[in-house]
Design an enzyme around this catalytic site. Structure first.
Site, PDB file in Angstrom:
ATOM      1  CG  HIS A  16       0.587   2.643   3.651  1.00  0.00           C
ATOM      2  ND1 HIS A  16       0.477   3.932   3.182  1.00  0.00           N
ATOM      3  CD2 HIS A  16      -0.234   1.893   2.861  1.00  0.00           C
ATOM      4  CE1 HIS A  16      -0.378   3.954   2.164  1.00  0.00           C
ATOM      5  NE2 HIS A  16      -0.811   2.732   1.951  1.00  0.00           N
ATOM      6  CG  HIS A  30      -3.285   5.412  -0.878  1.00  0.00           C
ATOM      7  ND1 HIS A  30      -4.453   5.391  -0.157  1.00  0.00           N
ATOM      8  CD2 HIS A  30      -2.679   4.223  -0.665  1.00  0.00           C
ATOM      9  CE1 HIS A  30      -4.553   4.209   0.457  1.00  0.00           C
ATOM     10  NE2 HIS A  30      -3.500   3.497   0.169  1.00  0.00           N
TER      11      HIS A  30
END
Lengths: 357, 357
Positions: free
Chosen positions: B57, B219
């Site tokens: 991320h 995700h």
């Protein structure tokens, strides 16, 4: 083509409108002709720094408009040179009377149009100088250039010259400084994937599942060669070697001399990178490569420079000169002296680069 | 899989090693267990702010370590929660004695491990509080969560709480502040393409050539629905409406109360966004979407907010919480009061977010 766009014809306008809405304290835009300029332009007694080029390389150039960097940026259509009327209109808005330095990436269309714009500006009494950036060691001539292409060093030249302009450098001093940055900067890039310009609707080129383009241009134009995909460390080694082993490139540049008020031919040669040199190391995403991968490249680059006794004293890691959503990266090494180091560290406040203020 | 990586097993370590090499003045790293921490930690008399979560991320969370934001970040493997030993080791290094605030994205693994780490830290005499971020309006429960997921508001909470910690807020005040940021932030995202974790080697999910995933998780987990690809304006309208029309979400949170020294159950409800409110508008790239497209989204978002009499007074546009190379974007709106506005504007100096210093 999967993109967050509306009508491809509106891509550039809507994007710069969004920029202006997001950063009203920093920038304003003019439409038809399109340019982005400092909200507080013209800045009294300061030489204005202007750049521009095809869109699709964001944040270059519009994202660098603001205190300590550019006074204006002229975006063309995607991968298409801006026009002289954009450049002239921008120069008129940002010129305080101290003159305008145009930082021009070496692509034939950009060079031709900035030359024409400079002549028009001069005829209207604006002092102006054009300095070319031609730092890409990948190829000597390319699809869109005579001589080397202008890539990563452009970002660094805009930052450094922008700082110098704030500190009171005059136009002649800024032109000399910009030329010095260009001579001391070298870049090399590679692509893992292609990119799709909105109006074209299809990829600029095709790459096989296990192929990379080594020495890619920022418009997807071919580089040195196609190679099988190898590890990040091997790719970094190849990119770094291309830069570190590049020696003595000599180019003939035609640049506007604002003192002589004429175009002059300059033959200039890069200084080599030598052990003991201090550098700024710039690892850049072509757009679609995430930061985590850039740091893996940076890690190997730092090891290579250390082995060569090249001292990295400043770094820049991120997506600063891109090719739409292309995956891949480029490395730029800029040899620093005290002057360049001090100007790099000076405050900057733009949408895409900000520190010290 | 085309990536700039070496052995997938080394992805996280090599990436954070690169970060440390690129930013030695800001951060240091510890390996085994992995965490990134402020070069000047511990900062005397200041509550330390710690976050963490799966890698992939970036720049979240490691890129936000530095003055005015995080004291430490604990990266797990890609899309995998970090472990309690990482969190405990980080807490020990950054704790000045004033305690530690853990900012935890609401994913089951992160929540469980940060709870365990907090209990271990407490047993060693470290004052600690965990605050959850659960701002994603897309789904009520998801593949990896009970309740809403934690997404874009995390970045804003880290910035705002980091500023408050510098200004001397104590642990109780910081916990209350972080909860306030979470309650006032709402996010919604979408994906144009999937992403490929290095160790998996294949895409997280498949999307058709003209399909988007609306309400995507960071995700790659499913969101609300799959839709045909439409224009940027239509996508922005759907994202913005999901946020603006979201009302009164009530969650039961278990949070560590450092005064009572026990886990307490809290039932709290978001305040609604109302005409006249001032907001921070955050348009985020999922990783592979270029800045030019984000500004097209921002443009439409600004129009929608203006029509609703919601005043955007601050903006953040770029790749700040990503899903590797995924193309797509998310929007976060954070309702601001004077306190949040002042803390947002305070100086910050991290690898990925910097201003005022």
């Amino acid at each position: 083509m999967k993109k967050l766009i509306n009508n491809p014809d509106d891509f550039v306008r809507e994007s710069i409108e969004g920029m202006a809405l997001a950063h009203p304290e920093l920038i304003k835009i003019n439409l038809e002709p399109n340019f982005i300029y400092r909200a507080d332009a013209p800045v009294a007694n300061k030489v204005a720094i202007v750049s521009g080029g095809g869109s699709g390389h964001e944040p270059l150039h519009g994202g660098y408009v603001g205190m300590g960097m550019l006074d204006a940026a002229c975006p063309g259509e995607v991968f298409t040179s801006p026009t002289p009327d954009q450049m002239l209109a921008a120069a008129k808005v940002v010129n305080s009377g101290a003159g305008v330095l145009n930082i021009v990436k070496n692509y034939s269309g950009d060079v031709m149009n900035f030359e024409l714009a400079a002549e028009l500006a001069l005829s209207e009494g604006i002092k102006i100088a054009n300095i070319l950036i031609d730092d890409d060691v990948a190829v000597k001539d390319s699809l869109y250039t005579q001589g080397r292409r202008g890539v990563g060093t452009t970002v660094l030249a805009e930052k450094i010259c922008g700082a110098a302009a704030e500190q009171g450098y005059n136009l002649k001093q800024l032109a000399d400084l910009c030329r010095k940055v260009n001579l001391n900067g070298r870049s090399m890039g590679m692509a893992l994937t292609s990119c799709t310009p909105p109006a074209k609707g299809s990829p600029m080129f095709e790459l096989g599942e296990n192929e990379i383009e080594f020495g890619i241009g920022i418009h997807g134009e071919p580089g040195r060669k196609r190679l099988p995909l190898v590890s990040a460390d091997e790719i970094t080694e190849m990119l770094a070697r291309s830069i570190l082993e590049d020696t003595g490139y000599t180019r003939n540049l035609q640049e506007w001399d604002e003192e002589k008020e004429e175009w002059v031919e300059l033959e200039i040669t890069d200084p080599n990178l030598e052990p003991g040199d201090r550098v700024l190391a710039f690892v850049n995403s072509m757009g679609g490569t995430p930061l985590s991968e850039l740091y893996i490249v940076y890690r190997k680059l730092a090891q290579i420079c250390s082995q060569q006794n090249i001292h990295i004293v400043r770094s820049l890691v991120g997506a600063y000169i891109t090719s739409l959503e292309m995956q891949g990266c480029s490395i730029t090494l800029l040899k620093l002296d005290e002057e360049l180091l001090k100007l790099w560290d000076a405050p900057v406040k733009t949408p895409a680069l900000r520190w010290g203020i």
